[in-house]
Write a protein that holds these residues in place. Structure first.
Motif, PDB file in Angstrom:
ATOM      1  N   TRP A 246       5.625  -3.318  -5.817  1.00 32.75           N
ATOM      2  CA  TRP A 246       6.749  -4.095  -5.280  1.00 32.75           C
ATOM      3  C   TRP A 246       7.457  -3.347  -4.155  1.00 32.75           C
ATOM      4  O   TRP A 246       8.010  -3.973  -3.255  1.00 32.75           O
ATOM      5  CB  TRP A 246       7.730  -4.518  -6.378  1.00 32.75           C
ATOM      6  N   VAL A 247       7.422  -2.007  -4.173  1.00 30.87           N
ATOM      7  CA  VAL A 247       8.017  -1.240  -3.079  1.00 30.87           C
ATOM      8  C   VAL A 247       7.269  -1.546  -1.789  1.00 30.87           C
ATOM      9  O   VAL A 247       7.872  -1.761  -0.734  1.00 30.87           O
ATOM     10  CB  VAL A 247       7.989   0.276  -3.385  1.00 30.87           C
ATOM     11  N   HIS A 248       5.941  -1.606  -1.877  1.00 31.75           N
ATOM     12  CA  HIS A 248       5.127  -1.903  -0.697  1.00 31.75           C
ATOM     13  C   HIS A 248       5.322  -3.342  -0.238  1.00 31.75           C
ATOM     14  O   HIS A 248       5.366  -3.612   0.965  1.00 31.75           O
ATOM     15  CB  HIS A 248       3.654  -1.634  -0.992  1.00 31.75           C
ATOM     16  N   GLU A 249       5.426  -4.242  -1.176  1.00 34.24           N
ATOM     17  CA  GLU A 249       5.608  -5.650  -0.819  1.00 34.24           C
ATOM     18  C   GLU A 249       6.951  -5.865  -0.121  1.00 34.24           C
ATOM     19  O   GLU A 249       7.026  -6.566   0.897  1.00 34.24           O
ATOM     20  CB  GLU A 249       5.488  -6.528  -2.057  1.00 34.24           C
ATOM     21  N   ILE A 250       8.000  -5.260  -0.637  1.00 31.99           N
ATOM     22  CA  ILE A 250       9.317  -5.379  -0.010  1.00 31.99           C
ATOM     23  C   ILE A 250       9.306  -4.727   1.369  1.00 31.99           C
ATOM     24  O   ILE A 250       9.820  -5.293   2.341  1.00 31.99           O
ATOM     25  CB  ILE A 250      10.420  -4.771  -0.910  1.00 31.99           C
ATOM     26  N   GLY A 251       8.711  -3.550   1.467  1.00 35.87           N
ATOM     27  CA  GLY A 251       8.622  -2.873   2.759  1.00 35.87           C
ATOM     28  C   GLY A 251       7.852  -3.685   3.786  1.00 35.87           C
ATOM     29  O   GLY A 251       8.255  -3.785   4.945  1.00 35.87           O
TER      30      GLY A 251
ATOM     31  N   PHE B 282       5.267  14.761 -10.211  1.00 35.19           N
ATOM     32  CA  PHE B 282       6.212  14.060 -11.066  1.00 35.19           C
ATOM     33  C   PHE B 282       5.645  12.689 -11.426  1.00 35.19           C
ATOM     34  O   PHE B 282       6.012  11.684 -10.822  1.00 35.19           O
ATOM     35  CB  PHE B 282       7.561  13.870 -10.359  1.00 35.19           C
ATOM     36  N   ALA B 283       4.772  12.653 -12.375  1.00 35.09           N
ATOM     37  CA  ALA B 283       4.037  11.418 -12.689  1.00 35.09           C
ATOM     38  C   ALA B 283       4.958  10.239 -12.967  1.00 35.09           C
ATOM     39  O   ALA B 283       4.732   9.133 -12.471  1.00 35.09           O
ATOM     40  CB  ALA B 283       3.105  11.657 -13.865  1.00 35.09           C
ATOM     41  N   SER B 284       6.013  10.425 -13.721  1.00 39.33           N
ATOM     42  CA  SER B 284       6.875   9.287 -14.054  1.00 39.33           C
ATOM     43  C   SER B 284       7.643   8.794 -12.832  1.00 39.33           C
ATOM     44  O   SER B 284       7.769   7.595 -12.609  1.00 39.33           O
ATOM     45  CB  SER B 284       7.851   9.653 -15.175  1.00 39.33           C
ATOM     46  N   MET B 285       8.151   9.699 -12.016  1.00 39.14           N
ATOM     47  CA  MET B 285       8.890   9.299 -10.826  1.00 39.14           C
ATOM     48  C   MET B 285       7.944   8.716  -9.780  1.00 39.14           C
ATOM     49  O   MET B 285       8.287   7.765  -9.094  1.00 39.14           O
ATOM     50  CB  MET B 285       9.633  10.499 -10.241  1.00 39.14           C
ATOM     51  N   GLY B 286       6.755   9.281  -9.677  1.00 40.98           N
ATOM     52  CA  GLY B 286       5.767   8.775  -8.731  1.00 40.98           C
ATOM     53  C   GLY B 286       5.359   7.355  -9.042  1.00 40.98           C
ATOM     54  O   GLY B 286       5.095   6.562  -8.147  1.00 40.98           O
ATOM     55  N   GLY B 287       5.323   7.002 -10.320  1.00 43.47           N
ATOM     56  CA  GLY B 287       4.970   5.639 -10.706  1.00 43.47           C
ATOM     57  C   GLY B 287       5.946   4.619 -10.163  1.00 43.47           C
ATOM     58  O   GLY B 287       5.557   3.550  -9.691  1.00 43.47           O
ATOM     59  N   ILE B 288       7.218   4.933 -10.210  1.00 43.20           N
ATOM     60  CA  ILE B 288       8.238   4.034  -9.669  1.00 43.20           C
ATOM     61  C   ILE B 288       8.166   4.025  -8.149  1.00 43.20           C
ATOM     62  O   ILE B 288       8.206   2.980  -7.514  1.00 43.20           O
ATOM     63  CB  ILE B 288       9.652   4.472 -10.132  1.00 43.20           C
ATOM     64  N   PHE B 289       8.025   5.214  -7.577  1.00 46.14           N
ATOM     65  CA  PHE B 289       8.008   5.363  -6.120  1.00 46.14           C
ATOM     66  C   PHE B 289       6.830   4.636  -5.482  1.00 46.14           C
ATOM     67  O   PHE B 289       6.945   4.117  -4.387  1.00 46.14           O
ATOM     68  CB  PHE B 289       7.957   6.860  -5.798  1.00 46.14           C
ATOM     69  N   LEU B 290       5.689   4.601  -6.176  1.00 44.38           N
ATOM     70  CA  LEU B 290       4.487   3.978  -5.632  1.00 44.38           C
ATOM     71  C   LEU B 290       4.216   2.596  -6.201  1.00 44.38           C
ATOM     72  O   LEU B 290       3.130   2.055  -6.042  1.00 44.38           O
ATOM     73  CB  LEU B 290       3.274   4.891  -5.867  1.00 44.38           C
ATOM     74  N   SER B 291       5.189   2.008  -6.847  1.00 45.82           N
ATOM     75  CA  SER B 291       5.037   0.677  -7.418  1.00 45.82           C
ATOM     76  C   SER B 291       4.688  -0.336  -6.329  1.00 45.82           C
ATOM     77  O   SER B 291       5.216  -0.264  -5.217  1.00 45.82           O
ATOM     78  CB  SER B 291       6.340   0.271  -8.103  1.00 45.82           C
TER      79      SER B 291
END
Length: 125
Positions: A47-52, A36-45
């Protein structure tokens, strides 16, 4: 209040759950990007890693730092420090590469072990 949360193990338990979620996120991210290329882009953004990372670092500082003051065991803090360092190093290598995954898994595993040791030391105290 922090003393009650730390002594009861709630903060360590939440941190271990966050670590497990991180591992699932990393593993699932590979499949999401492939399927799911479009969903994966959001999931792997990034900022997700930075917040985590910020959440993990803050929870570790609070739980492991307070645990050291409570029970005096240095090992959980030492292992947790190496875990946070590995997670931080993962953010400096190319995104999506094998080093990022390896460093993240090592860091998250070390941090989980640190929280488990901290939880046990607090319960014995």
């Amino acid at each position: 209040m922090l003393s009650r949360i730390t002594r009861s193990g709630q903060l360590d338990s939440a941190a271990i759950a966050l670590s497990a979620l991180c591992m699932v996120h990393c593993a699932a991210g590979i499949w999401l990007v492939a399927g799911f290329a479009s969903m994966g882009g959001i999931f792997l953004s990034p900022w997700v890693h930075e917040i985590g990372f910020v959440l993990a670092a803050v929870m570790a500082a609070l739980a492991l730092g307070h645990g050291l003051r409570l029970h005096g065991a240095r090992l959980p803090l030492a292992i947790g420090t190496f875990g946070i360092a590995a997670m931080l190093a993962a953010m400096t290598v190319p995104h999506g590469g094998p080093w990022e995954y390896a460093l993240t898994f090592v860091g998250v595993a070390l941090l989980s072990i640190a929280h488990l040791l901290n939880y046990r030391a607090a319960r014995q105290h």
